[in-house]
Design an enzyme around this catalytic site. Sequence first.
Site, PDB file in Angstrom:
ATOM      1  N   GLN A  95       0.863  -1.185   0.000  1.00 22.77           N
ATOM      2  CA  GLN A  95       0.000   0.000   0.000  1.00 22.77           C
ATOM      3  C   GLN A  95       0.897   1.232   0.000  1.00 22.77           C
ATOM      4  OE1 GLN A  95      -2.591   0.503   3.408  1.00 22.77           O
ATOM      5  NE2 GLN A  95      -3.708   2.180   2.447  1.00 22.77           N
ATOM      6  N   HIS A 101      -8.151   1.817  -0.907  1.00 21.97           N
ATOM      7  CA  HIS A 101      -8.507   1.829  -2.320  1.00 21.97           C
ATOM      8  C   HIS A 101      -8.501   0.413  -2.872  1.00 21.97           C
ATOM      9  CE1 HIS A 101      -4.150   2.490  -2.022  1.00 21.97           C
ATOM     10  NE2 HIS A 101      -4.018   1.952  -3.234  1.00 21.97           N
TER      11      HIS A 101
END
Length: 143
Positions: A95, A101
Site C-alpha cells: 500500500q 482503495h
Amino acid sequence: MTGLCPFCTIIASGDPGAREIYRDDHTVAFFPREPATHGHTLIVPTRHVPDIWGLLESELMPLAQTTLKVARALRAALKPEGLNIVQSNGRAATQTVDHLHIHLVPRRHNDRMPRIWPAGTEETGRTQDRAAAAIAAILLSAD
C-alpha cells in the site's frame, strides 16, 4: 486531511488529471496516474479511511456495489480476458497511499503485469492449524 491525502484531493476537487469515471455519495472511481494495464481503475470511499481496519461496516456495501458496477463497465467497454481485484493494507502489502482503495486491473494474456501469486507455499499443516484456531477463537468471541 484533504491537503495531505492525494485521494482526498481528488475526491474534493474532481481532479481532471485523475480521469474520474464514476462518483456517488460514498465512492469515487478514477484511473491512477500510472496504470498497470489499460483500464486500471481505483475505487475509494469518499471518507478518508487509511485501510480496511478503519472502514465502517456501513461503508462496505457502497464500496462493494461500486466495485461490481465498475467491474461490469470495464468488462463491457474494454472486453478484457480477466480482471484482478486488489486491495492492499500497509507497506508490507505494497500500500503506497494511506487511503483505502481497491484496484480493478483488467488483464490480457501476456500483458505487462507479473504473476501475482507465488508457486508453492512456506506454510505447513501445523502452522495453518494454529493460525486457523487462533482466528476462529477471535471470531467466536466477537459474536
